[in-house]
Design an enzyme around this catalytic site. Structure first.
Site, mmCIF file in Angstrom:
data_model
loop_
_atom_site.group_PDB
_atom_site.id
_atom_site.type_symbol
_atom_site.label_atom_id
_atom_site.label_comp_id
_atom_site.label_asym_id
_atom_site.label_seq_id
_atom_site.Cartn_x
_atom_site.Cartn_y
_atom_site.Cartn_z
ATOM 1 N N THR A 28 -14.145 28.162 61.682
ATOM 2 C CA THR A 28 -13.519 28.672 60.465
ATOM 3 C C THR A 28 -12.984 27.593 59.526
ATOM 4 O OG1 THR A 28 -11.396 28.892 61.619
ATOM 5 C CG2 THR A 28 -12.857 30.825 61.613
ATOM 6 N N GLN A 61 -6.056 33.623 66.522
ATOM 7 C CA GLN A 61 -5.072 34.597 66.046
ATOM 8 C C GLN A 61 -5.455 36.030 66.403
ATOM 9 O OE1 GLN A 61 -3.010 32.783 62.145
ATOM 10 N NE2 GLN A 61 -5.195 33.115 61.862
ATOM 11 N N LEU A 62 -6.698 36.404 66.119
ATOM 12 C CA LEU A 62 -7.132 37.767 66.403
ATOM 13 C C LEU A 62 -7.235 38.012 67.902
ATOM 14 C CD1 LEU A 62 -8.102 40.535 65.550
ATOM 15 C CD2 LEU A 62 -10.404 39.580 65.264
ATOM 16 N N TRP A 122 -8.342 36.436 54.715
ATOM 17 C CA TRP A 122 -6.982 35.910 54.565
ATOM 18 C C TRP A 122 -6.127 36.248 55.794
ATOM 19 C CZ3 TRP A 122 -4.830 36.082 48.885
ATOM 20 C CH2 TRP A 122 -5.837 35.656 47.999
ATOM 21 N N ALA A 150 -15.266 31.504 66.249
ATOM 22 C CA ALA A 150 -15.907 31.122 64.983
ATOM 23 C C ALA A 150 -15.495 29.712 64.595
ATOM 24 C CB ALA A 150 -15.525 32.092 63.868
ATOM 25 N N TYR A 198 -19.960 27.894 55.384
ATOM 26 C CA TYR A 198 -19.221 28.839 56.214
ATOM 27 C C TYR A 198 -19.707 30.270 55.972
ATOM 28 C CZ TYR A 198 -15.372 31.782 57.825
ATOM 29 O OH TYR A 198 -14.629 32.767 58.431
ATOM 30 N N ASP A 235 -15.042 37.717 54.287
ATOM 31 C CA ASP A 235 -15.262 37.992 52.866
ATOM 32 C C ASP A 235 -16.147 36.925 52.222
ATOM 33 O OD1 ASP A 235 -13.117 36.195 53.360
ATOM 34 O OD2 ASP A 235 -12.341 36.482 51.337
ATOM 35 N N ASP A 255 -19.040 28.496 76.518
ATOM 36 C CA ASP A 255 -19.666 27.974 75.316
ATOM 37 C C ASP A 255 -20.650 29.028 74.818
ATOM 38 O OD1 ASP A 255 -20.933 26.645 73.289
ATOM 39 O OD2 ASP A 255 -21.786 25.064 74.557
ATOM 40 N N ILE A 256 -20.262 29.779 73.793
ATOM 41 C CA ILE A 256 -21.128 30.865 73.323
ATOM 42 C C ILE A 256 -22.426 30.351 72.723
ATOM 43 C CG2 ILE A 256 -19.173 32.404 72.924
ATOM 44 C CD1 ILE A 256 -19.566 31.916 69.884
#
Length: 287
Positions: free
Chosen positions: A63, A12-13, A151, A61, A126, A103, A37-38
């Site tokens: 997630t 998304q980001l 969020w 990430a 996580y 967060d 592949d990080i």
């Protein structure tokens, strides 16, 4: 010409960042797990050395919060080792790095919004692995931005789209009403990140839309803006989680954008305003 490397570009980001950078003259190298592949140290060093970016923005990430609990090894690789590899590569090339965090590094026991200086205390795999990623970046690269958000919703699977889909399938919804945070548009977060990069005021930042709410109120606002007439019922976390094996969620994870707002260069939209922009993009008009 500025060169930017975006990892996790299909998320998304990543998609929001790419859309904002189009037509700006910035040279963008975008990659996802299928092309980089990080977690592979050598692959990362070679890739970064070949592209020589001025800035690396790591949006990659693991997630899936609940899956992290039973797949801790992979969560550690992606959320901690990956950022470490990128930070080492950035330092070697003299580049700056933006590490997107969460967060969930906090325990959720606060009564007022968390600032960048508050003590971390993750309660899930996580959250723990994301905090390890933060520390790895700070340790290995002096020119870093740690950006914690929460969020998040954008182009892809997220709470907003899930609620809208369920509203078309059911006559009522039950949503948790005792977990507080701030819905954040990926487009707003991308704007924030691209705004702070040129200032080179390195450190930890919180990047969420302004204000706060709970998941139930968020769902109600989504239905209101979508013009959907459906009953939304509040439930407690204990009621929702009964019999389910899922990771602990912070009860209160509102983040204060203290450092960002002190800069005065950009202030993120209030969460309802950002949601309205997003709903318009999906073809909904506020009623």
């Amino acid at each position: 010409m500025e060169k930017v490397l975006i990892t996790g570009a299909f998320g998304q980001l990543g998609r929001s960042l790419i859309s904002l950078l189009e037509g700006t003259g910035t040279e963008v190298a975008s990659t996802d797990s299928d092309t980089l592949d990080i977690c592979d140290y050598n692959q990362v060093q070679e890739f970064v050395s070949a592209h020589k970016p001025d800035t690396i923005i790591n949006c990659a990430a693991y997630t899936a919060v609940d899956k992290c609990e039973t797949d801790a090894l992979n969560a550690e690789r992606v959320n901690a080792k990956g950022p470490e590899n990128l930070a080492v590569a950035a330092a070697r090339e003299g580049a700056q790095i933006v590490q997107v965090s969460t967060d969930y590094v906090f325990d959720g026991m606060a009564k007022v919004p968390y600032t960048e200086e508050d003590k971390t205390n993750p309660q899930s795999v996580y959250g723990r692995t994301k905090l390890e990623g933060e520390k790895a970046v700070i340790k290995n690269c002096d020119k870093y931005f740690i950006v914690r958000t929460a969020w998040l919703y954008g182009e892809g699977s997220n709470f907003v789209r899930t609620m809208l889909k369920l509203a078309d399938e059911r006559d009522k919804l039950t949503v948790v009403n005792d977990q507080y945070g701030t819905p954040t548009s990926s487009l707003e977060l991308a704007r924030m990140i691209l705004n702070i990069i040129p200032y080179r005021q390195y450190g930890i930042y919180h990047g969420t839309c302004e204000g706060s709410t709970n998941w139930y109120e968020f769902a109600c606002e989504i239905m209101k803006q979508a013009g959907k007439d459906i009953e939304v019922l509040p439930v407690t976390t204990d009621e929702y989680q009964a019999g389910k094996n899922i990771a602990a969620r912070p009860a209160y994870s509102v983040l204060e954008n203290k450092k960002l707002n002190s800069m005065g260069s950009y202030r993120m939209k209030e969460w309802k305003e950002a949601l309205t922009e997003y709903m318009h993009m999906m073809g909904y008009s506020r009623v």
